[in-house]
Design a protein around this motif. Sequence first.
Motif, short mmCIF file in Angstrom:
data_model
loop_
_atom_site.label_atom_id
_atom_site.label_comp_id
_atom_site.label_asym_id
_atom_site.label_seq_id
_atom_site.Cartn_x
_atom_site.Cartn_y
_atom_site.Cartn_z
N GLU A 1 0.83 -1.21 0.00
CA GLU A 1 0.00 0.00 0.00
C GLU A 1 0.86 1.26 0.00
OE1 GLU A 1 -2.94 -0.25 -0.67
OE2 GLU A 1 -3.66 -2.17 0.05
N LYS B 1 3.40 4.71 3.44
CA LYS B 1 3.71 5.95 2.72
C LYS B 1 4.83 6.70 3.42
CE LYS B 1 1.31 9.82 0.49
NZ LYS B 1 2.09 10.99 0.95
N GLU C 1 1.25 4.36 -2.90
CA GLU C 1 1.05 5.79 -2.63
C GLU C 1 2.24 6.61 -3.15
OE1 GLU C 1 -1.75 7.50 -0.63
OE2 GLU C 1 -2.37 5.84 -1.91
N TYR D 1 -1.70 2.22 4.62
CA TYR D 1 -1.41 3.29 3.67
C TYR D 1 -0.48 4.32 4.31
CZ TYR D 1 -5.02 2.44 0.04
OH TYR D 1 -5.76 1.94 -0.99
#
Length: 317
Positions: A221, A274, A225, A270
Amino acid sequence: MNLYRSVRAVTGASGDGAVDWDAVAEAARASTDPGSLDVSAAEREAYADDVRDARTQIRSVGDLSFDVPDRIEIQNRHHWIDANADTFRRVMRPVEAHTTVAIPGVSRVVNTGTMSFMLAFLGRNVLGQYDPLLLADSNDHALYFVRPNIIDVAEKLDVEYDRFRRWIAFHEVTHAAEFGAAPWLTDHLEATMDDGIEALSKGTLDREAFEELDATMTVVEGYAELLMDHAFDDEYADLREKLDARRQGRGPLAKFVRRTLGLGMKRRQYERGKAFFEHVAEQRDVETASKVWDRPENLPTGEEIDDPNAWLRRLSL
């Protein structure tokens, strides 16, 4: 929608397993408006253009060698439910094989009802999906766009449909890039899932397997991003903010279902992933961040995700 048919499918659950997956799919479809698939030739071409542009941009930004799946589908909600009922059936098969219950008929109805409710909820909310078809006999992957949901959410967020559709396409192609650049990733995920599910089927919890799975999905994830930030040909902070505000504004039942399905954990993945990749890209570059896909040993551990410099030191980058 036909709620009577949905209830009848659940209460009529049969078979030898803990879940009647055919009944799950039927009940989920019956309780869900499929939405329109009246797609013009121009709109189909627009989807194809978005996917091609995303592939070109992401290849360049990440210095990655990959292609998009041959199987790219513009779906309605029923199509998505059918595809993912098959996925749940495959993933849950080892658990069902080792599960014994005191009252099989009653448990099967309850399990079938629970899974159909969750699948219907997801079918009404998923926008796009890169599907690695885990545990399938085929090595083919797939890319899905749930058109009625994309249209519905674009209207509710008051954003241009073409721009929103393109954003979804770029995001899903980032996942195609990850699995394409790392042919070993599907096997790695399957093996980790097998370890965790095997332990669950025996009544124990393999914390190491689930922590490794969480770390891998956080990398998946987070890297997506990073690619989106560098590859998407428009600003999209407003889209993310509006989507987050929509999730926060949902009623208590929707929030409970999202927590039950682990969607809050996905958001955490996420954000954590990220942060890891932003640090690596700032300290080095995007190409260095892409080294995670060279081999399984390059994946950061859970501790390294929170300490990117430790990962850089371990790989001598």
